[in-house]
Write a protein that holds these residues in place. Structure first.
Motif, short mmCIF file in Angstrom:
data_model
loop_
_atom_site.label_atom_id
_atom_site.label_comp_id
_atom_site.label_asym_id
_atom_site.label_seq_id
_atom_site.Cartn_x
_atom_site.Cartn_y
_atom_site.Cartn_z
N UNK A 183 17.89 -52.55 -20.19
CA UNK A 183 17.41 -51.15 -20.78
C UNK A 183 18.80 -50.79 -21.84
N UNK A 184 18.24 -50.16 -22.75
CA UNK A 184 19.18 -49.66 -23.51
C UNK A 184 20.17 -48.56 -23.23
N UNK A 185 20.05 -48.01 -22.21
CA UNK A 185 20.75 -47.05 -21.58
C UNK A 185 21.05 -47.16 -20.03
N UNK A 186 21.90 -47.05 -19.25
CA UNK A 186 22.20 -47.24 -18.04
C UNK A 186 20.81 -46.59 -17.00
N UNK A 187 20.21 -47.40 -16.44
CA UNK A 187 19.21 -46.87 -15.44
C UNK A 187 19.44 -47.56 -14.17
N UNK A 188 18.88 -47.07 -12.93
CA UNK A 188 18.80 -47.56 -11.53
C UNK A 188 18.01 -48.82 -11.65
N UNK A 189 18.68 -49.78 -10.93
CA UNK A 189 17.93 -51.11 -10.99
C UNK A 189 16.94 -51.22 -10.00
N UNK B 198 12.36 -44.90 -13.28
CA UNK B 198 13.76 -45.03 -13.68
C UNK B 198 14.10 -43.85 -14.66
N UNK B 199 12.86 -43.67 -15.83
CA UNK B 199 13.38 -42.76 -16.91
C UNK B 199 12.95 -41.37 -16.26
N UNK B 200 12.14 -41.35 -15.70
CA UNK B 200 11.68 -39.86 -14.94
C UNK B 200 12.67 -39.45 -13.85
N UNK B 201 13.45 -40.62 -13.41
CA UNK B 201 14.50 -40.24 -12.43
C UNK B 201 15.90 -39.73 -13.37
N UNK B 202 16.10 -40.46 -14.41
CA UNK B 202 17.34 -40.20 -15.35
C UNK B 202 17.30 -38.81 -15.60
N UNK B 203 16.36 -38.34 -16.07
CA UNK B 203 16.13 -36.75 -16.60
C UNK B 203 14.95 -36.03 -15.90
N UNK B 204 15.43 -35.48 -14.87
CA UNK B 204 14.53 -34.63 -14.05
C UNK B 204 13.82 -33.58 -14.72
N UNK C 100 10.71 -48.04 -25.76
CA UNK C 100 11.88 -47.66 -26.78
C UNK C 100 13.23 -47.62 -25.99
N UNK C 101 13.14 -47.51 -24.70
CA UNK C 101 14.43 -47.41 -24.10
C UNK C 101 14.42 -48.84 -23.39
N UNK C 102 13.67 -49.91 -23.83
CA UNK C 102 13.58 -51.06 -23.14
C UNK C 102 13.81 -51.24 -21.62
N UNK C 103 12.98 -50.54 -21.05
CA UNK C 103 12.79 -50.45 -19.49
C UNK C 103 12.45 -51.97 -18.96
N UNK C 104 12.69 -52.09 -17.85
CA UNK C 104 12.15 -53.50 -17.43
C UNK C 104 10.82 -53.49 -16.87
N UNK C 105 9.92 -54.53 -17.25
CA UNK C 105 8.86 -54.62 -16.58
C UNK C 105 8.75 -55.69 -15.49
N UNK C 106 8.44 -55.55 -14.33
CA UNK C 106 8.43 -56.77 -13.45
C UNK C 106 7.44 -57.70 -13.57
N UNK C 107 7.54 -58.91 -13.47
CA UNK C 107 6.52 -59.90 -13.79
C UNK C 107 5.70 -60.12 -12.31
N UNK C 108 6.09 -59.73 -11.24
CA UNK C 108 5.62 -59.92 -9.84
C UNK C 108 4.29 -59.24 -9.77
N UNK C 109 3.07 -59.85 -9.97
CA UNK C 109 1.96 -58.78 -9.75
C UNK C 109 1.70 -58.06 -8.59
N UNK D 285 20.76 -40.67 -26.65
CA UNK D 285 19.71 -42.01 -27.20
C UNK D 285 18.40 -41.71 -26.37
N UNK D 286 18.63 -41.51 -24.96
CA UNK D 286 17.36 -41.01 -24.37
C UNK D 286 16.74 -40.04 -24.90
N UNK D 287 17.27 -38.83 -25.31
CA UNK D 287 16.70 -37.71 -25.64
C UNK D 287 16.05 -38.16 -27.14
N UNK D 288 16.58 -38.81 -27.96
CA UNK D 288 16.28 -39.13 -29.28
C UNK D 288 14.80 -39.85 -28.90
N UNK D 289 14.74 -41.11 -28.09
CA UNK D 289 13.51 -41.56 -27.91
C UNK D 289 12.52 -40.87 -27.15
#
Lengths: 186, 175
Positions: free
Chosen positions: A2-8, A15-21, A150-159, B132-136
């Protein structure tokens, strides 16, 4: 990565919804109203709209998640694959074909929705409210898809991951789980 | 003419909120929380991202109103918004603003268009993860609002004067 630091332990949108609640709360509420609230479109039909838009945007995480939810709600795991191939020959009602065509147009741009598309939907029984909700859901998933990729979050490959996610969003909906997501840490 | 039967006497997206009142609280909350947050990006930067994305999406009413709001925050650069619209972002913008708008431009094309190089430039300009987050997020939000408005064929009775009046009110009092 991811482009920003997000929980693994929280890939994709979670992860994005937890990043900015504070921004997540109204997005979650809007999604819950539109996808699970009282509506003349079934929950499965609304998940098909989410699926076709996410697929059009090439968002792997959202496409897999909402395909899984639609499969569960429709009790049929072929419909999503068929609408992705061709809406017009897929096994959905004429009205849904019209609405999915509108959703696919919205994915490209709001201006791609034509009067002919709207007339076709109305002639096959779609109400103004259903057209409104289709456009709104399709637009909302453009937000999600762009946010997730846009923030390049991870998409797991395991169905299996998406099967579990589908179970979660069909059982509990889209609001934040009251207990949070710590139990997903392994 | 709008594709559905909305009250065209109500300006902008408010006609849609009146049509489907249950969605108004979360939509307005989203605007308030994201567009009026003072942490990280300035209010002006947030409005410039909204303006530029709406402009690229060719959503006329959105790019005019948010452009007017943005311009209220840049009184010492009265041509800034029209420069961004006329030259897109190839002109001599300050590096920080250029980095932010370039990320927004990529989001408008598609989330996967945001490159590691763009992120590196942003971070080299001391743009934080939250910024960056807010811009996206703002760019994605306006891809949403633009599609909602244009997808329903919403038209506007606004004139430049009524846009300016509403913009001034938004800049001062929020959403």
């Amino acid at each position: 990565m991811p482009h920003i630091s997000l929980p693994d332990h929280l890939p994709g949108i979670t992860g994005l919804l937890e990043y900015r609640k504070d921004s997540a709360a109204p997005i979650r509420t809007l999604t819950q109203i539109l996808l699970r609230g009282e509506n003349s479109l079934s929950t499965g039909e609304r998940e098909l709209i989410a699926t076709i838009v996410s697929h059009g945007n090439g968002c792997k995480f959202c496409t897999a998640a909402h395909t899984s939810a639609a499969d569960i709600l429709l009790g049929d795991n072929t419909v999503c694959d068929l609408i992705k191939l061709d809406i017009l020959t897929s096994p959905v009602s004429q009205k849904m074909k019209g609405l999915l065509k509108i959703a696919a147009a919205v994915q490209k741009s709001g201006k791609h929705v034509t009067t002919d598309m709207v007339n076709f939907a109305k002639e096959t029984g779609a109400t103004d409210m259903e057209i409104h909700d289709t456009v709104l859901i399709a637009s909302l998933f453009c937000l999600y898809n762009k946010y997730v990729d846009g923030l390049a979050t991870v998409a797991p490959t395991d169905p299996e991951f998406y099967k579990n996610l589908g179970d979660r969003i069909t059982s509990f909906g889209y609001e934040r789980l009251p207990q949070g997501y710590d139990d997903l840490k392994k | 003419m709008a594709h559905i039967n909305v009250d065209t006497n109500i300006p902008g997206m408010r006609s849609l909120l009146a049509y489907r009142p249950i969605i108004a609280p979360p939509l307005l909350a989203l605007m308030k929380v994201v567009m009026r947050s003072n942490e990280g990006l300035s209010l002006g930067e947030r409005e410039l991202i909204a303006t530029y994305v709406s402009f690229l999406n060719d959503c006329t009413s959105c790019h005019i109103i948010h452009g007017e709001v943005a311009q209220c925050f840049y009184k010492d650069a009265p041509e800034l918004v029209s420069q961004i619209k006329e030259n897109e972002i190839s002109n001599q913008l300050p590096p920080r603003l250029h980095a932010l708008l370039s990320i927004a431009e990529s989001v408008q094309k598609g989330g996967k268009h945001v490159s590691q190089a763009q992120i590196n430039i942003a971070k080299a300009n001391n743009i934080t993860d939250l910024e960056i987050h807010d811009s996206v997020l703002i760019a994605s939000m306006f891809c949403f609002f633009n599609r909602y408005i244009d997808g329903l064929g919403l038209t506007s009775n606004d004139t430049l004067e009524t846009y300016k009046e509403r913009a001034k009110n938004i800049a001062e009092n929020g959403y």
